[in-house]
Design a protein around this motif. Structure first.
Motif, mmCIF file in Angstrom:
data_model
loop_
_atom_site.group_PDB
_atom_site.id
_atom_site.type_symbol
_atom_site.label_atom_id
_atom_site.label_comp_id
_atom_site.label_asym_id
_atom_site.label_seq_id
_atom_site.Cartn_x
_atom_site.Cartn_y
_atom_site.Cartn_z
ATOM 1 N N SER B 273 0.859 -1.185 0.000
ATOM 2 C CA SER B 273 0.000 0.000 0.000
ATOM 3 C C SER B 273 0.897 1.237 0.000
ATOM 4 O O SER B 273 2.061 1.167 0.424
ATOM 5 N N ARG B 277 2.008 0.042 4.939
ATOM 6 C CA ARG B 277 1.560 -0.748 6.091
ATOM 7 C C ARG B 277 0.908 -2.064 5.706
ATOM 8 O O ARG B 277 0.733 -2.943 6.532
ATOM 9 N N ARG B 278 0.512 -2.160 4.465
ATOM 10 C CA ARG B 278 -0.163 -3.382 4.024
ATOM 11 C C ARG B 278 0.471 -3.947 2.759
ATOM 12 O O ARG B 278 1.060 -3.208 1.957
ATOM 13 N N SER B 290 -4.906 -9.326 1.776
ATOM 14 C CA SER B 290 -3.977 -8.293 2.234
ATOM 15 C C SER B 290 -3.610 -8.549 3.689
ATOM 16 O O SER B 290 -4.424 -9.055 4.472
ATOM 17 N N TRP B 291 -2.345 -8.274 3.982
ATOM 18 C CA TRP B 291 -1.813 -8.521 5.309
ATOM 19 C C TRP B 291 -1.216 -7.239 5.881
ATOM 20 O O TRP B 291 -0.795 -6.353 5.141
ATOM 21 N N SER B 292 -1.151 -7.197 7.191
ATOM 22 C CA SER B 292 -0.411 -6.127 7.846
ATOM 23 C C SER B 292 1.071 -6.453 7.705
ATOM 24 O O SER B 292 1.487 -7.591 7.940
ATOM 25 N N GLN B 299 -5.468 -9.334 6.945
ATOM 26 C CA GLN B 299 -6.447 -8.282 7.222
ATOM 27 C C GLN B 299 -7.697 -8.405 6.378
ATOM 28 O O GLN B 299 -8.774 -8.019 6.800
ATOM 29 N N GLN B 318 -5.693 5.116 -1.327
ATOM 30 C CA GLN B 318 -6.178 3.847 -0.792
ATOM 31 C C GLN B 318 -7.695 3.738 -0.763
ATOM 32 O O GLN B 318 -8.264 3.002 0.027
ATOM 33 N N GLN B 335 -11.789 -0.185 -0.594
ATOM 34 C CA GLN B 335 -11.044 -0.718 0.538
ATOM 35 C C GLN B 335 -11.786 -0.505 1.847
ATOM 36 O O GLN B 335 -12.314 0.580 2.096
ATOM 37 N N PRO B 338 -8.689 -1.475 7.745
ATOM 38 C CA PRO B 338 -8.126 -2.705 8.270
ATOM 39 C C PRO B 338 -8.640 -3.013 9.668
ATOM 40 O O PRO B 338 -8.904 -2.114 10.458
#
Lengths: 264, 342
Positions: B273, B277-278, B290-292, B299, B318, B335, B338
């Motif tokens: 991102s 952060r992602r 998507s992950w942290s 997430q 975003q 989106q 999160p």
């Protein structure tokens, strides 16, 4: 007990045993039409060890070792769809992992190039072959389409065989696992899948790396294609019925028999 | 007491408490992800391609989107009104398309070895070069937009050399050779000093743009497709035929984390991102995950009503993420915020 009673009882017992046996056999394996040999009678002189190809010059066939996998969620598996990926393909191709390995129901454990070489050894010949890139250029039926816009080669017959629960060998033509859907007017109807498989060899000659052996459309990514239609377009609408295949993990063998051309 | 073979009652209690807390935390995370997924708005679908879409890129100002397709075109889209602005015609499948950082030029790469520069506003071709003898799968602009990298190859190796061009006239500046199989991904680090190439030979190379020296990242067990640097340049993410998505430390050159997958469902593309952060990834299972990047927790996990997905890009701001793939459609996915870490 009289002789007549004994005879009647014997007949009844015989009928009961025969009926019970027929139920057991019916539950054990697929319909009898698929059975080419019963019991321990081998379906071929030699079956391939995993990782090898048997080229039987006398029987004019090659045999491949494969495992069944369930490509859940992929196109044409248990529902009608169009796909370019084969139902039978290799785990490796062009010295690497086959790109389409996750799509195959029958996952063969040798490289596509080994399958290609086996068919060549039998005298089976590709005639018109293309890279995927070139195939895309020739896609579809157009006013300028020529004979050379179709993948061509010697026809082949593909079948899958495996040992059933009671040791009975079962063999099915490749096309018997799938059904085709066509549109008649506004109505969709089902018909048997009637591909015309030819050995064009493109996937090995041009090293596509897909791993595909026998594709349900005319695609130069594999080595055998259904060339009823022009390259890629249209793709037949087919459904592979997983219930017609043995369970995932089952050891199966792919038999490919070419109808080889002979020079005059 | 020095020897506690099974731990004291207090320790055992703490361990059970910890496990319970972890279970509750996992449950809450799962519920949050599930509820976030269920609340997701329907994606906007852009229809225009007749074939697979291999790559997508969004301009830094978020106004333009470009998609590269096997139908021999790249389409430039207006993100605001969701309409196609230009259709860029090619003679072969377009495997890559990117917009330069200034939003003025678009670079495309094709299966016949050509690299082309287009005017993003007018859609006219500026320059075209037969830069490779095999297919070109990846292109990337340097952060200042002055350089363009391209790379490709074939299954038996072929022309796997990554080439660096001046983006204004496509004059060749440098070559980076060494991969033994085709190169699918190229990316510049945010400072422009490093160039990453990801290859079917299962490796990633980090090249020093000036000295052309390189380091090799190894760990994937099959072909590596796209690669992307994090916005701070400290990490690089890769997607692979082995199904995994991996995050590597650029400085140390080692693997930081693996998001496991299966070989039957290859991962094709990754993107960080804009805030770093992602990390989002797409693949053969037509899911967008998507992950942290901070704790590597999942997430969001969304299945799209399509076939394999080959491309993913964040739209700056975003507000949505763009994905595309085998069905030829381009999906703009709103989106969701999160899920908070419990």
């Amino acid at each position: 007990m009289t002789t007549k009673t004994c005879a009647t009882l014997s007949i009844l017992v015989l009928i009961a045993v025969t009926t019970a046996l027929s139920f057991v056999l019916a539950e054990d394996d697929a319909p009898s039409a698929d059975v080419v040999s019963q019991g321990e009678v081998a379906p071929a002189k030699v079956l391939p060890e995993p990782g090898s190809v048997v080229v039987d010059r006398e029987a004019r066939e090659i045999l491949l070792s494969a495992k069944v996998q369930f490509p859940e969620g992929k196109p044409c598996i248990n529902e009608f769809g169009q796909r370019i990926q084969a139902f039978a393909g290799c785990a490796r191709a062009a010295d690497g992992d086959a790109k389409m390995a996750g799509y195959f129901v029958f996952l063969v454990d040798v490289e596509t190039e080994d399958v290609f070489n086996g068919l060549i050894e039998l005298g089976c010949r590709p005639r018109v072959h293309y890279s995927i890139h070139e195939g895309r250029k020739r896609s579809g039926l157009k006013p300028e389409t020529t004979l050379d816009d179709y993948l061509q080669g010697d026809p082949v017959v593909v079948s899958v065989l495996w040992k059933g629960k009671a040791g009975t060998w079962v063999e099915k033509p490749y096309e018997d696992f799938a059904t085709e859907q066509v549109k008649v007017g506004d109505k969709h109807i089902e018909k048997p899948w009637t591909p015309h498989f030819v050995f064009h060899g493109s996937g090995a000659i041009h090293q596509s790396g897909t791993g595909c052996i026998a594709c349900p459309c005319d695609c130069p990514g594999g080595i055998i294609a259904d060339n009823r239609y022009p390259i890629y377009d249209p793709k037949p609408m087919v459904r592979f019925d997983m219930s017609k295949a043995p369970p995932p993990g089952t050891q199966v063998y792919i038999r490919i028999r070419p109808i080889s051309s002979r020079s005059p | 007491m020095l020897f506690r073979p099974y731990g004291s009652a207090t320790q055992a209690g703490t361990a059970i408490g910890d496990r319970l807390a972890r279970c509750v935390a996992l449950l809450i995370t799962g519920l949050l992800v599930a509820s976030a997924n269920s609340l997701e708005a329907a994606p906007v679908v852009l229809e225009g391609h007749d074939e697979y879409v291999y790559m997508t890129s969004v301009s830094l100002d978020g106004r333009l989107l470009v998609t590269a397709s096997g139908d021999n075109t790249a389409i430039v889209w207006n993100v605001a009104n969701r309409e196609s602005v230009h259709v860029l015609d090619h003679d072969a499948a377009v495997y890559a398309a990117v917009i330069d950082p200034q939003g003025k030029q678009i670079a495309t790469a094709t299966g016949d070895g050509h690299v082309t520069i287009w005017n993003a506003r007018s859609g006219t071709q500026i320059r075209r070069v037969k830069g490779h003898t095999d297919a070109v799968y990846g292109v990337a602009f340097s952060p200042d937009g002055k350089l363009l990298a391209s790379a490709g190859g074939s299954t038996n190796g072929g022309d796997t050399t990554c080439r660096l061009w001046r983006s204004d006239d496509l004059t060749k500046v440098a070559e980076f050779a060494g991969h033994s199989r085709q190169v699918y991904g190229v990316a510049f680090s945010p400072d422009g000093k490093l160039l990453a190439t990801s290859s079917s030979d299962k490796t990633i190379r980090l090249w020093d743009v000036t000295t052309r020296e390189f380091r090799t990242l190894q760990g994937h067990t099959s072909d590596v497709y796209r690669c992307r640097f994090s916005p701070d340049g400290k990490r690089i993410a890769t997607a692979s035929q082995d199904g995994s998505v991996r995050i590597w430390s650029v400085h140390a050159g080692n693997l930081e984390h693996t998001f496991e997958g299966t070989k039957n469902n290859p991962s094709y593309a990754v993107v960080f991102s804009p805030d770093g952060r992602r990390l989002a990834a797409v693949g053969d299972d037509h899911r967008l995950r998507s992950w942290s990047v901070e704790d590597f927790r999942l997430q969001s996990d969304r299945e799209l009503p399509t076939r394999a997905l080959y491309a993913v890009a964040y739209a700056p701001g975003q507000s949505h993420i763009v994905v595309a793939g085998e069905d030829g459609n381009v999906y703009l996915i709103p989106q969701v915020a999160p899920a908070a870490n419990p």
